[in-house]
Design an enzyme around this catalytic site. Sequence first.
Site, PDB file in Angstrom:
ATOM      1  N   HIS A 266      -9.441   1.333   4.885  1.00 56.08           N
ATOM      2  CA  HIS A 266      -8.165   1.503   5.589  1.00 56.08           C
ATOM      3  C   HIS A 266      -8.361   2.464   6.764  1.00 56.08           C
ATOM      4  O   HIS A 266      -9.136   3.416   6.666  1.00 56.08           O
ATOM      5  CB  HIS A 266      -7.108   2.049   4.618  1.00 56.08           C
ATOM      6  CG  HIS A 266      -5.743   2.035   5.207  1.00 56.08           C
ATOM      7  ND1 HIS A 266      -5.311   3.008   6.079  1.00 56.08           N
ATOM      8  CD2 HIS A 266      -4.729   1.143   5.098  1.00 56.08           C
ATOM      9  CE1 HIS A 266      -4.084   2.722   6.473  1.00 56.08           C
ATOM     10  NE2 HIS A 266      -3.709   1.590   5.884  1.00 56.08           N
TER      11      HIS A 266
ATOM     12  N   ASN B  21       0.873  -1.178   0.000  1.00 55.09           N
ATOM     13  CA  ASN B  21       0.000   0.000   0.000  1.00 55.09           C
ATOM     14  C   ASN B  21       0.906   1.223   0.000  1.00 55.09           C
ATOM     15  O   ASN B  21       1.484   1.575   1.023  1.00 55.09           O
ATOM     16  CB  ASN B  21      -0.889  -0.037   1.255  1.00 55.09           C
ATOM     17  CG  ASN B  21      -1.698   1.238   1.425  1.00 55.09           C
ATOM     18  OD1 ASN B  21      -1.786   2.049   0.510  1.00 55.09           O
ATOM     19  ND2 ASN B  21      -2.287   1.398   2.597  1.00 55.09           N
ATOM     20  N   TRP B  22       1.022   1.842  -1.156  1.00 58.14           N
ATOM     21  CA  TRP B  22       1.966   2.961  -1.288  1.00 58.14           C
ATOM     22  C   TRP B  22       1.430   4.245  -0.676  1.00 58.14           C
ATOM     23  O   TRP B  22       2.157   5.226  -0.583  1.00 58.14           O
ATOM     24  CB  TRP B  22       2.313   3.190  -2.759  1.00 58.14           C
ATOM     25  CG  TRP B  22       3.006   2.038  -3.427  1.00 58.14           C
ATOM     26  CD1 TRP B  22       3.327   0.817  -2.866  1.00 58.14           C
ATOM     27  CD2 TRP B  22       3.461   1.987  -4.781  1.00 58.14           C
ATOM     28  NE1 TRP B  22       3.952   0.021  -3.791  1.00 58.14           N
ATOM     29  CE2 TRP B  22       4.047   0.721  -4.983  1.00 58.14           C
ATOM     30  CE3 TRP B  22       3.423   2.884  -5.847  1.00 58.14           C
ATOM     31  CZ2 TRP B  22       4.594   0.341  -6.208  1.00 58.14           C
ATOM     32  CZ3 TRP B  22       3.962   2.512  -7.066  1.00 58.14           C
ATOM     33  CH2 TRP B  22       4.548   1.242  -7.238  1.00 58.14           C
ATOM     34  N   LYS B  23       0.154   4.253  -0.334  1.00 54.18           N
ATOM     35  CA  LYS B  23      -0.480   5.453   0.241  1.00 54.18           C
ATOM     36  C   LYS B  23      -0.232   6.642  -0.700  1.00 54.18           C
ATOM     37  O   LYS B  23      -0.178   6.457  -1.908  1.00 54.18           O
ATOM     38  CB  LYS B  23       0.030   5.685   1.665  1.00 54.18           C
ATOM     39  CG  LYS B  23      -0.114   4.423   2.524  1.00 54.18           C
ATOM     40  CD  LYS B  23       0.097   4.643   3.983  1.00 54.18           C
ATOM     41  CE  LYS B  23      -0.077   3.313   4.707  1.00 54.18           C
ATOM     42  NZ  LYS B  23       0.031   3.433   6.163  1.00 54.18           N
TER      43      LYS B  23
ATOM     44  N   GLU C 176      -6.688   4.828   7.842  1.00 52.65           N
ATOM     45  CA  GLU C 176      -6.453   6.252   7.563  1.00 52.65           C
ATOM     46  C   GLU C 176      -7.689   6.878   6.931  1.00 52.65           C
ATOM     47  O   GLU C 176      -7.981   8.051   7.143  1.00 52.65           O
ATOM     48  CB  GLU C 176      -5.209   6.418   6.670  1.00 52.65           C
ATOM     49  CG  GLU C 176      -3.932   6.207   7.478  1.00 52.65           C
ATOM     50  CD  GLU C 176      -2.776   5.631   6.700  1.00 52.65           C
ATOM     51  OE1 GLU C 176      -2.779   5.665   5.459  1.00 52.65           O
ATOM     52  OE2 GLU C 176      -1.843   5.119   7.361  1.00 52.65           O
TER      53      GLU C 176
ATOM     54  N   GLU D 127      -5.411  -4.761  10.713  1.00 50.31           N
ATOM     55  CA  GLU D 127      -4.370  -3.747  10.890  1.00 50.31           C
ATOM     56  C   GLU D 127      -4.634  -2.972  12.176  1.00 50.31           C
ATOM     57  O   GLU D 127      -5.423  -2.014  12.169  1.00 50.31           O
ATOM     58  CB  GLU D 127      -4.378  -2.775   9.708  1.00 50.31           C
ATOM     59  CG  GLU D 127      -4.082  -3.435   8.383  1.00 50.31           C
ATOM     60  CD  GLU D 127      -3.518  -2.415   7.397  1.00 50.31           C
ATOM     61  OE1 GLU D 127      -2.401  -2.631   6.920  1.00 50.31           O
ATOM     62  OE2 GLU D 127      -4.185  -1.407   7.140  1.00 50.31           O
TER      63      GLU D 127
ATOM     64  N   GLY E 268       2.844  -1.058   4.293  1.00 48.17           N
ATOM     65  CA  GLY E 268       2.887   0.361   3.948  1.00 48.17           C
ATOM     66  C   GLY E 268       4.316   0.800   3.684  1.00 48.17           C
ATOM     67  O   GLY E 268       4.864   0.564   2.609  1.00 48.17           O
ATOM     68  N   GLY E 269       4.934   1.398   4.693  1.00 53.01           N
ATOM     69  CA  GLY E 269       6.269   1.991   4.548  1.00 53.01           C
ATOM     70  C   GLY E 269       7.284   1.095   3.851  1.00 53.01           C
ATOM     71  O   GLY E 269       8.010   1.549   2.960  1.00 53.01           O
TER      72      GLY E 269
ATOM     73  N   GLY F 285       2.502   2.466  10.731  1.00 49.46           N
ATOM     74  CA  GLY F 285       3.450   3.563  10.551  1.00 49.46           C
ATOM     75  C   GLY F 285       4.153   3.980  11.829  1.00 49.46           C
ATOM     76  O   GLY F 285       4.820   5.011  11.874  1.00 49.46           O
TER      77      GLY F 285
ATOM     78  N   SER G  40       3.385  -1.949  10.321  1.00 52.04           N
ATOM     79  CA  SER G  40       4.838  -2.005  10.507  1.00 52.04           C
ATOM     80  C   SER G  40       5.425  -3.378  10.178  1.00 52.04           C
ATOM     81  O   SER G  40       6.332  -3.848  10.856  1.00 52.04           O
ATOM     82  CB  SER G  40       5.224  -1.573  11.928  1.00 52.04           C
ATOM     83  OG  SER G  40       4.829  -0.235  12.146  1.00 52.04           O
TER      84      SER G  40
HETATM   85  P1  PGA Z   1       2.860   0.419   7.624  1.00 52.73           P
HETATM   86  O1  PGA Z   1       1.391   0.606   6.999  1.00 52.73           O
HETATM   87  O2  PGA Z   1       3.400  -0.860   7.087  1.00 52.73           O
HETATM   88  O3  PGA Z   1       3.631   1.636   7.178  1.00 52.73           O
HETATM   89  O4  PGA Z   1       2.676   0.375   9.111  1.00 52.73           O
HETATM   90  C1  PGA Z   1       0.541  -0.482   6.847  1.00 52.73           C
HETATM   91  C2  PGA Z   1      -0.778  -0.031   6.258  1.00 52.73           C
HETATM   92  O5  PGA Z   1      -1.236   1.063   6.603  1.00 52.73           O
HETATM   93  O6  PGA Z   1      -1.378  -0.742   5.424  1.00 52.73           O
END
Ligand code: PGA
Length: 256
Positions: free
Chosen positions: A100, A13-15, A102, A172, A239-240, A178, A218
């Site tokens: 998600h 997930n590149w956001k 966010e 999640e 994500g990251g 993050g 994470s």
């Molecule tokens: P993260 O994000 O790996 O940066 O914690 C995961 C996500 O939000 O899908």
Amino acid sequence: MATGARRKIVAGNWKMNKTVPEALALVRELRAQVAPLGDKVEVVVAPPFVALQAVHVALEGAPLQLAAQNCHWEASGAFTGEVSAPMLAELGCAYVIVGHSERRQFFGETDETVNKRAHAVKKAGMTPILCVGETLAEREANRTLEVVERQVRGALVGFEAADVAKFVLAYEPVWAIGTGRTATTAQAQEVHAAIRGLVARLYDGETAGRVRIQYGGSVKPDNAAELLGQPDVDGALVGGASLKAGDFLAIVKSAG
Ligand code: PGA
């Protein structure tokens, strides 16, 4: 529950990261290195909307699937700034991330709108990756399973067993996203097993045995193998660490 039948799925997930040229550079690297890993793991990338078309072209013939990060529930209309599921299907998306945290936290997403978006995704011939997870306050108040159960029930309203068997759920924990804090393997396995148990109660054992449940929050090369080794963890939503080809590929490898 047996894991043998479920193919692991690792999604990046590149956001809101990567311009189109940056996105192309990343997928070229992934494309070159992912093929030798074989077909044990399904690998998915979710770039921002504006990069989908270019990435779709760059991925042609590669063993990588394309996902979008969100969609609207209507197919078209006066919804300025929104993108519909049929538009994403046409761009080659196989998956859409829905709900998600966010989006729940910053953009007013509710269990009801998650469900509406999931129906739009399915109607357009794609598969939703349905995200659920508790906040730190909810975990500390011992409400994790109650919150996750409410979110899963809400997301699945109106779907039949045959739909759900093909879906991807993503657990999640919001406090792990993050933050560098990862759920312990025991915490992840406990919630994944509870989600699978809920699917068995809502539908049946066969559906529960087929639905794939990713862990997200994470996930990094150094913790992926342990998390992905849990019996009810069927993959990762990253994500990251999905923004660097080397890290993402290392996570993919630990799923294989
Ligand atoms: P993260 O994000 O790996 O940066 O914690 C995961 C996500 O939000 O899908």
